[in-house]
Design a protein around this motif. Structure first.
Motif, short mmCIF file in Angstrom:
data_model
loop_
_atom_site.label_atom_id
_atom_site.label_comp_id
_atom_site.label_asym_id
_atom_site.label_seq_id
_atom_site.Cartn_x
_atom_site.Cartn_y
_atom_site.Cartn_z
N GLU A 17 -4.00 7.27 -3.30
CA GLU A 17 -3.70 6.07 -2.52
C GLU A 17 -3.99 4.83 -3.36
O GLU A 17 -4.90 4.81 -4.18
N SER A 40 -3.72 0.57 5.69
CA SER A 40 -3.87 1.52 4.60
C SER A 40 -2.75 2.55 4.68
O SER A 40 -2.51 3.15 5.74
N SER A 54 -4.44 16.17 3.91
CA SER A 54 -5.31 15.07 3.51
C SER A 54 -4.58 14.17 2.52
O SER A 54 -3.51 14.53 1.98
N VAL A 55 -5.16 13.00 2.28
CA VAL A 55 -4.59 12.06 1.32
C VAL A 55 -4.90 12.53 -0.10
O VAL A 55 -6.06 12.78 -0.44
N ALA A 100 0.60 5.74 -0.45
CA ALA A 100 -0.26 6.92 -0.49
C ALA A 100 0.59 8.17 -0.56
O ALA A 100 1.76 8.17 -0.14
N HIS A 125 0.38 12.17 0.70
CA HIS A 125 -0.34 13.04 1.64
C HIS A 125 0.25 14.43 1.56
O HIS A 125 1.47 14.59 1.48
N ASP A 126 -0.59 15.45 1.55
CA ASP A 126 -0.09 16.82 1.41
C ASP A 126 0.04 17.56 2.74
O ASP A 126 0.24 18.78 2.76
N THR A 133 0.83 -1.20 0.00
CA THR A 133 0.00 0.00 0.00
C THR A 133 0.87 1.26 0.00
O THR A 133 1.87 1.34 0.70
N GLY A 170 -2.80 5.36 3.36
CA GLY A 170 -3.43 6.65 3.60
C GLY A 170 -3.57 6.93 5.09
O GLY A 170 -3.28 8.04 5.56
N ALA A 183 -0.05 7.52 6.53
CA ALA A 183 0.43 8.86 6.22
C ALA A 183 -0.29 9.92 7.06
O ALA A 183 0.33 10.88 7.54
N ALA A 184 -1.60 9.76 7.23
CA ALA A 184 -2.36 10.73 8.02
C ALA A 184 -1.89 10.72 9.47
O ALA A 184 -1.76 11.78 10.10
#
Length: 215
Positions: free
Chosen positions: A21, A172, A17-18, A11, A13-14, A9, A174, A177-178
């Protein structure tokens, strides 16, 4: 990125937010699938690799070979781009994802450790782990968890030990990363990008082997 479970997996991320992904489940093709997934995510987001400012990677626990694919790739990106590489416990990322899907604490997370065992940890809430990750047989920890909800593939594999099994099944990127972005923004420390092994690898050097030296 994370390769500590059968899921490969990735992703982007900025910081808020993602952006993009992807995730594919294939326990035998981590090395084959990871880099194409990175390229696909960057293309989908319309950015180049040199736009990346940080790399976050799952450090496990997980099987030896798959786990190292993600860690080596993350370290290579970090070196090539001269950006920090941050480690995140894979179980923490899975717990974070479970919380985003509505699982409330306390609960536990369990992934498949093979050999009829699970990697697991208990959480007070989806951001707060209670103790260190462990590896055990499901029957040996069922009473300790006292019927708590358990997220992850390990729970789904052993319903007799974990009757309140929940999703998500796999981690995940995402969510990973979050979680990393949230901790970095708060000034909280992340883990070093080193593998979290809870047992020795299956491959072992044979004992009493004959050493052959040239004459």
């Amino acid at each position: 990125m994370d390769t500590a479970t059968p899921a490969v997996t990735v992703a982007l991320h900025d910081g808020a937010s993602v952006v993009a992904e992807t995730g594919l489940v294939d326990a035998r093709r981590h090395g084959e699938l990871l880099l194409p997934a990175v390229h696909r995510i960057l293309a989908e987001a319309g950015v180049k690799l040199d736009a990346v400012t940080d790399v976050a990677v799952g450090v496990g626990p997980g099987p030896y070979t798959g786990l190292r694919v993600g860690l080596v790739t993350a370290a290579t990106f970090g070196s090539a781009l001269s950006v920090p590489v941050h480690g995140v416990c894979t179980l923490d990322a899975l717990a974070y994802a479970a919380g985003l899907e509505g699982v409330e604490g306390p609960f536990a997370v369990a992934t498949d450790a093979r050999r009829k065992e699970v990697y697991w940890a208990r959480y007070e809430d989806f951001r707060t782990r209670d103790g260190d990750p462990s590896v055990d047989r499901p029957a040996d920890i069922a009473d300790r968890l006292g019927g708590l909800p358990v997220a992850g593939a390990g729970a789904l594999l052993y319903p007799e030990a974990f009757p309140d099994a929940r999703g998500p099944e796999h981690v995940s990127a995402g969510a990973l990363a979050a979680l990393a972005a949230e901790r970095l923004a708060a000034g909280a420390g992340l883990l070093p990008p080193q593998p979290l092994y809870l047992r020795r690898p299956d491959a072992q050097v044979p004992k009493n082997y004959k050493v052959v030296t040239p004459k």
